[in-house]
Design an enzyme around this catalytic site. Structure first.
Site, PDB file in Angstrom:
ATOM      1  N   ASP A 150      43.311  65.840   1.995  1.00  0.00           N
ATOM      2  CA  ASP A 150      43.089  67.255   2.247  1.00  0.00           C
ATOM      3  C   ASP A 150      42.156  67.748   1.125  1.00  0.00           C
ATOM      4  O   ASP A 150      42.014  67.075   0.092  1.00  0.00           O
ATOM      5  CB  ASP A 150      44.462  67.948   2.184  1.00  0.00           C
ATOM      6  CG  ASP A 150      44.364  69.429   2.010  1.00  0.00           C
ATOM      7  OD1 ASP A 150      43.757  70.073   2.867  1.00  0.00           O
ATOM      8  OD2 ASP A 150      44.878  69.950   1.000  1.00  0.00           O
ATOM      9  N   PHE A 151      41.520  68.908   1.302  1.00  0.00           N
ATOM     10  CA  PHE A 151      40.596  69.387   0.267  1.00  0.00           C
ATOM     11  C   PHE A 151      41.264  70.421  -0.659  1.00  0.00           C
ATOM     12  O   PHE A 151      41.679  70.081  -1.767  1.00  0.00           O
ATOM     13  CB  PHE A 151      39.325  69.967   0.922  1.00  0.00           C
ATOM     14  CG  PHE A 151      38.266  70.324  -0.075  1.00  0.00           C
ATOM     15  CD1 PHE A 151      37.499  69.345  -0.687  1.00  0.00           C
ATOM     16  CD2 PHE A 151      38.049  71.646  -0.441  1.00  0.00           C
ATOM     17  CE1 PHE A 151      36.526  69.672  -1.640  1.00  0.00           C
ATOM     18  CE2 PHE A 151      37.081  71.985  -1.381  1.00  0.00           C
ATOM     19  CZ  PHE A 151      36.327  70.996  -1.976  1.00  0.00           C
ATOM     20  N   ASP A 152      41.450  71.669  -0.153  1.00  0.00           N
ATOM     21  CA  ASP A 152      41.968  72.742  -1.020  1.00  0.00           C
ATOM     22  C   ASP A 152      43.424  72.485  -1.401  1.00  0.00           C
ATOM     23  O   ASP A 152      44.273  72.282  -0.533  1.00  0.00           O
ATOM     24  CB  ASP A 152      41.867  74.095  -0.306  1.00  0.00           C
ATOM     25  CG  ASP A 152      40.431  74.519  -0.111  1.00  0.00           C
ATOM     26  OD1 ASP A 152      39.873  75.157  -1.009  1.00  0.00           O
ATOM     27  OD2 ASP A 152      39.861  74.185   0.952  1.00  0.00           O
ATOM     28  N   ASP A 333      48.757  69.071   0.674  1.00  0.00           N
ATOM     29  CA  ASP A 333      49.678  69.995   0.015  1.00  0.00           C
ATOM     30  C   ASP A 333      50.287  71.054   0.920  1.00  0.00           C
ATOM     31  O   ASP A 333      51.289  71.653   0.569  1.00  0.00           O
ATOM     32  CB  ASP A 333      48.957  70.736  -1.130  1.00  0.00           C
ATOM     33  CG  ASP A 333      47.952  71.748  -0.594  1.00  0.00           C
ATOM     34  OD1 ASP A 333      47.166  71.381   0.301  1.00  0.00           O
ATOM     35  OD2 ASP A 333      47.966  72.906  -1.049  1.00  0.00           O
TER      36      ASP A 333
HETATM   37  O1  LIG Z   1      42.894  72.006   4.719  1.00  0.00           O
HETATM   38  P1  LIG Z   1      42.408  72.474   3.390  1.00  0.00           P
HETATM   39  O2  LIG Z   1      41.266  71.688   2.872  1.00  0.00           O
HETATM   40  O3  LIG Z   1      43.512  72.603   2.387  1.00  0.00           O
HETATM   41  O4  LIG Z   1      41.866  73.931   3.672  1.00  0.00           O
HETATM   42  C1  LIG Z   1      42.808  74.972   3.970  1.00  0.00           C
HETATM   43  C2  LIG Z   1      42.130  76.301   3.794  1.00  0.00           C
HETATM   44  O5  LIG Z   1      41.546  76.263   2.491  1.00  0.00           O
HETATM   45  C3  LIG Z   1      40.811  77.419   2.100  1.00  0.00           C
HETATM   46  O6  LIG Z   1      41.745  78.409   1.869  1.00  0.00           O
HETATM   47  C4  LIG Z   1      42.397  78.268   0.629  1.00  0.00           C
HETATM   48  O7  LIG Z   1      41.791  79.144  -0.289  1.00  0.00           O
HETATM   49  C5  LIG Z   1      41.974  80.516   0.049  1.00  0.00           C
HETATM   50  C6  LIG Z   1      41.251  81.365  -0.970  1.00  0.00           C
HETATM   51  O8  LIG Z   1      42.014  81.497  -2.101  1.00  0.00           O
HETATM   52  C7  LIG Z   1      43.447  80.882   0.113  1.00  0.00           C
HETATM   53  O9  LIG Z   1      43.600  82.219   0.553  1.00  0.00           O
HETATM   54  C8  LIG Z   1      44.190  79.970   1.054  1.00  0.00           C
HETATM   55  O10 LIG Z   1      45.569  80.199   0.903  1.00  0.00           O
HETATM   56  C9  LIG Z   1      43.878  78.527   0.714  1.00  0.00           C
HETATM   57  O11 LIG Z   1      44.467  77.683   1.714  1.00  0.00           O
HETATM   58  C10 LIG Z   1      39.779  77.773   3.113  1.00  0.00           C
HETATM   59  O12 LIG Z   1      39.229  79.026   2.803  1.00  0.00           O
HETATM   60  C11 LIG Z   1      40.330  77.781   4.548  1.00  0.00           C
HETATM   61  O13 LIG Z   1      39.257  77.895   5.443  1.00  0.00           O
HETATM   62  C12 LIG Z   1      41.016  76.468   4.812  1.00  0.00           C
HETATM   63  O14 LIG Z   1      41.575  76.487   6.134  1.00  0.00           O
END
Ligand SMILES: O=P(O)(O)OC[C@H]1O[C@H](O[C@H]2O[C@H](CO)[C@@H](O)[C@H](O)[C@H]2O)[C@H](O)[C@@H](O)[C@@H]1O
Length: 382
Positions: A150-152, A333
């Site tokens: 996963d990224f974020d 996560d």
């Molecule tokens: O599947 P992932 O790579 O984990 O991406 C999930 C989302 O990540 C980003 O959002 C994240 O950052 C946001 C800004 O702080 C926060 O509000 C959110 O809770 C986090 O998940 C991204 O902006 C989304 O498009 C993704 O779906």
């Protein structure tokens, strides 16, 4: 009617329901439901064949929030494949032994043991004490692996604003070394073009928009076509939500082409409750969309059978065609990563949860943070 998914963020170590599962209909089974309900949980009986790839949603429980009490070995295997939080067997002697051999994590020898509370304590303890993934990864060094991330919140810290998410330089350097040894993919909720810029590793596979967009050494035109067909509906829901969400200071709406994210990380907690309710009821007016909950975010996506789990299956299949057998390991996560953990587990691999503490999950082990992940991954290069 639109489908509203119930994937809500809950870190409770208490299951939401118990399913009593058998391979064949057993009329007497209903008699044990009251003793399960006496534990404070809704309980239903069903057949193993009804479980499929994921548990059906009685009481809107995600698979990892459910305990399965299996009556036979085939039901144990079905519950395991479906990603149940805890799989317990019910039986004694050879019967019980076959359930343990099939993967039951706990065995009740008789229905009278249901009242002793061991189902609830085993469930809580399993997730409180998820094994340390660092030791597991170190033991896998040198084996053929498929690494999927996963990224974020996993490779990169969660940013304050969606536009700010970035791969730390040390992580990028490590991934560049790993991709030379193992097929590697990043599977994200971000749009594919956005993810590609942030990852910037030409030989990595990518899945964007929770598996609706896929990119690898080759493309899957079918998946891309499928995704494109949903754009007008997502445009319409975005146009409907934008003015509505203007009334919530701090809210960020992110249009990602074939999904839309509503971020409420910076919205006052009281207002966030109303925001979630408003989004769910606005989306209910659009047929064919679901709302999934993530961490401080609602993800609006087409109600079709594509998610991070289907992406992992597709990517792993592609990787194996290129390099031969490799064990999938998915690192993630958030709640959207659960489908990917289940897919990795079904393919004989592991899910690794990145979280400060354990929570109900289909992952089999845990690391504290992206920093801990960096250290643990380095051991694969030894
Ligand atoms: O599947 P992932 O790579 O984990 O991406 C999930 C989302 O990540 C980003 O959002 C994240 O950052 C946001 C800004 O702080 C926060 O509000 C959110 O809770 C986090 O998940 C991204 O902006 C989304 O498009 C993704 O779906």
């Amino acid at each position: 009617m639109p489908k509203l998914a119930s994937n809500t963020a809950s870190d409770s170590l208490q299951p939401s329901a118990v399913l009593v599962v058998s391979q064949r209909p057993r009329p007497g089974l209903g008699r044990i439901l009251p003793s399960l309900e006496a534990l404070g949980l809704p309980a239903v009986a069903m057949l193993a064949s009804q479980l499929g790839d994921a548990l059906p949603p009685p009481f809107h429980a995600a698979p990892q929030q459910v305990v399965v009490l299996a009556i036979d070995a085939e039901s144990v295997r079905a519950a395991w494949r479906a990603g149940a939080g805890l799989v317990a067997g019910l039986g004694s002697g050879k019967h019980g032994a076959s359930q343990l051999a099939a993967g039951a994590e706990l065995l009740l020898e008789a229905p009278s043991e249901i009242g002793n509370g061991s189902l609830l304590s085993a469930y809580a303890e399993k997730f409180r004490a998820l094994p340390d993934a660092a030791a597991i990864l170190a033991a896998l060094a040198g084996r053929p692996l498929a690494l999927l991330f996963d990224f974020d919140g996993t490779l990169a810290p969660v940013p304050d604003h969606p536009a700010d998410g970035c791969l730390p330089p040390a992580m990028r350097e490590l991934l560049a070394r790993l991709v030379a040894r193992h097929p590697l993919a990043v599977v994200s909720g971000r749009a594919l073009h956005d993810l590609a810029t942030r990852v910037a590793l030409p030989s990595a596979y990518l899945a964007g928009n929770h598996g609706l967009e896929l990119r690898g050494a080759d493309y899957d035109p079918q998946a891309l076509e499928l995704a494109a067909g949903w754009r007008p509906l997502l445009d319409a829901v975005h146009d409907r939500l934008s003015p509505l969400l203007g009334g919530y200071p701090g809210c960020v709406i992110e249009h990602k082409g074939v999904t839309v994210s509503v971020h409420y990380r910076a919205v006052a907690p009281g207002a966030a409750v109303m925001l979630r309710r408003d989004v769910v009821s606005a989306v209910a007016a659009f047929d064919g969309l679901v709302v999934d909950g993530g961490r401080q975010v609602l993800e609006i996506r087409p109600a079709i059978d594509r998610d991070k789990g289907t992406a992992v299956e597709w990517l792993h299949g592609r990787m194996q065609r290129l390099v031969g057998h490799c064990m999938p390991i998915f690192f993630g996560d958030d709640l959207a990563d659960e489908a990917a953990f289940r897919a990795a587990r079904r393919a004989g691999g592991y899910g690794v949860l990145i979280a400060r503490s354990g929570r109900p999950t289909a992952a089999s082990c845990r690391l504290d943070s992206p920093e801990a992940l960096l250290a643990a991954l380095a051991s694969l290069l030894d």
